[in-house]
Scaffold this active site. Structure first.
Site, mmCIF file in Angstrom:
data_model
loop_
_atom_site.group_PDB
_atom_site.id
_atom_site.type_symbol
_atom_site.label_atom_id
_atom_site.label_comp_id
_atom_site.label_asym_id
_atom_site.label_seq_id
_atom_site.Cartn_x
_atom_site.Cartn_y
_atom_site.Cartn_z
ATOM 1 N N HIS A 37 16.408 11.167 83.710
ATOM 2 C CA HIS A 37 17.106 11.826 82.594
ATOM 3 C C HIS A 37 17.639 10.778 81.606
ATOM 4 O O HIS A 37 17.560 10.959 80.395
ATOM 5 C CB HIS A 37 18.325 12.602 83.097
ATOM 6 C CG HIS A 37 18.012 13.771 83.958
ATOM 7 N ND1 HIS A 37 18.267 13.791 85.300
ATOM 8 C CD2 HIS A 37 17.488 14.983 83.655
ATOM 9 C CE1 HIS A 37 17.914 14.968 85.790
ATOM 10 N NE2 HIS A 37 17.433 15.705 84.825
ATOM 11 N N GLY A 147 10.578 15.330 79.681
ATOM 12 C CA GLY A 147 9.898 14.384 80.558
ATOM 13 C C GLY A 147 8.509 14.843 80.975
ATOM 14 O O GLY A 147 8.266 16.036 81.159
ATOM 15 N N ASP A 150 7.670 16.962 84.597
ATOM 16 C CA ASP A 150 7.382 18.400 84.630
ATOM 17 C C ASP A 150 6.343 18.663 83.542
ATOM 18 O O ASP A 150 6.660 19.202 82.476
ATOM 19 C CB ASP A 150 8.670 19.189 84.387
ATOM 20 C CG ASP A 150 9.667 18.940 85.501
ATOM 21 O OD1 ASP A 150 9.314 19.150 86.666
ATOM 22 O OD2 ASP A 150 10.791 18.499 85.205
ATOM 23 N N MET A 184 11.176 10.361 90.204
ATOM 24 C CA MET A 184 12.610 10.698 90.218
ATOM 25 C C MET A 184 12.800 12.179 89.981
ATOM 26 O O MET A 184 12.160 12.769 89.104
ATOM 27 C CB MET A 184 13.338 9.900 89.168
ATOM 28 C CG MET A 184 13.454 8.479 89.587
ATOM 29 S SD MET A 184 14.746 7.659 88.682
ATOM 30 C CE MET A 184 14.603 6.033 89.394
ATOM 31 N N SER A 186 16.049 15.448 90.629
ATOM 32 C CA SER A 186 17.379 15.808 91.149
ATOM 33 C C SER A 186 17.258 16.332 92.572
ATOM 34 O O SER A 186 18.220 16.339 93.322
ATOM 35 C CB SER A 186 18.019 16.886 90.279
ATOM 36 O OG SER A 186 18.062 16.453 88.956
ATOM 37 N N ARG A 187 16.071 16.795 92.936
ATOM 38 C CA ARG A 187 15.883 17.351 94.282
ATOM 39 C C ARG A 187 15.778 16.268 95.356
ATOM 40 O O ARG A 187 15.898 16.579 96.542
ATOM 41 C CB ARG A 187 14.612 18.187 94.338
ATOM 42 C CG ARG A 187 14.734 19.480 93.581
ATOM 43 C CD ARG A 187 13.372 20.116 93.427
ATOM 44 N NE ARG A 187 13.441 21.179 92.457
ATOM 45 C CZ ARG A 187 13.613 22.450 92.765
ATOM 46 N NH1 ARG A 187 13.704 22.814 94.012
ATOM 47 N NH2 ARG A 187 13.692 23.359 91.826
#
Ligand code: PAF
Length: 281
Positions: A37, A147, A150, A184, A186-187
């Site tokens: 991010h 990004g 995804d 990378m 968040s999960r």
């Protein structure tokens, strides 16, 4: 860095910056920020003079209530990270504000939302395209950064902006990896130590296929089999899909004769992970 919660506060900050002749950049997020991010914020910073970041865990894009409830939130930590990388404004709307009373206007990007993630997570992309268009309307930025991790989401937003003539430039942010190659996300914090090791198989498989591609392999089935062989190396991995698709349409390609992406999705120890590499011709 200022924090705002309402549309009125957001508009007045953005309006003031625009009046000072500043170009407005925007990075929408669901928080629990990582280096991926922050790289998007840095790209926004290099393309704009005033950068707005939103944190909104969008209920409409979770087809699994448990996944929504388990989504990690830490605004104090996120805010500190954003401040250090130069974001100017943090916008944290409430679900009631984003989806007002009687809300019923959904945005669907028909074809690009159907396969891959769309097939695995019905309704997910309808939630994404709707919230992104609401956020675009609220922020009124000149550019926004998404990004490549995804990749389907990124293509969908590019298509939506073109179709709906949204007055905003979409900038692609390259995928950022941990030192061991894991994309990378968040999960990743939800992976057990064993699953974290197993998660390396996704990027290992992609890199092996990419090497094959660089060596001249153009047969998608062979490239996909290379990825699948890596995924089969751990019992913790449940593969969902691995596919070579055209960059623009996301349709499967039998042979790589145009710019393509090799996409992979799998659950690793119960945590859903995505990754991809570009196959440039
Ligand atoms: O990629 C994400 O974090 C989300 O899908 C987005 C773009 C912020 C929309 O909620």
């Amino acid at each position: 860095m200022q924090h705002v919660k309402t549309a009125a506060e957001l508009r007045s900050c953005v309006h003031r910056s625009r009046e000072q002749g500043r170009r407005i950049g925007f990075v929408p997020t669901m928080g629990y920020l990582h280096e991926g991010h922050l790289s998007l914020v840095k790209i926004a910073k290099s393309s704009a003079d005033y950068v707005v970041v939103s944190i909104f865990v969008n209920p409409a894009q979770f087809n699994d209530k448990k996944d929504f409830e388990a989504y990690p939130i830490d605004i104090a930590r996120d805010s500190e990270l954003l401040r250090t990388c130069g974001a100017d404004l943090l916008f944290i709307p409430t679900p009631e504000m984003v989806y007002g009373p009687g809300f019923q206007s959904w945005v669907t990007v028909e074809e690009l939302s159907a396969p891959w993630e769309g097939a695995q997570r019905p309704g997910h992309f309808r939630g994404v395209s709707t919230v992104v268009s609401i956020l675009f309307n609220l922020v009124q930025a000149d550019c926004a950064v998404f990004g490549e991790k995804d990749f389907q989401q990124l293509r969908l937003i590019e298509q939506m902006v073109a179709d709906l003539k949204c007055n905003i430039q979409i900038i692609r942010g390259p995928l950022v990896r941990e030192t061991d190659g894991v994309a990378m996300s968040s999960r990743n914090v939800r992976l057990s130590p064993e699953a974290r090791v197993a998660a390396r198989s996704l990027s290992r498989g992609l890199f092996a296929a990419e090497n094959g591609f660089r060596g001249g392999e153009r047969d998608s089935a062979k490239l996909v089999r290379t990825v699948e062989a890596e995924l089969a190396s751990s019992k913790l991995i449940e593969p969902q899909y691995a596919a070579v698709v055209a960059e623009s349409t996301l349709s499967p390609l039998a042979l790589v004769t145009e710019p393509a992406r090799l996409l992979v999705a799998a659950t690793v120890g119960g945590v859903r992970l995505l990754d991809n590499v570009a196959l440039a011709v």
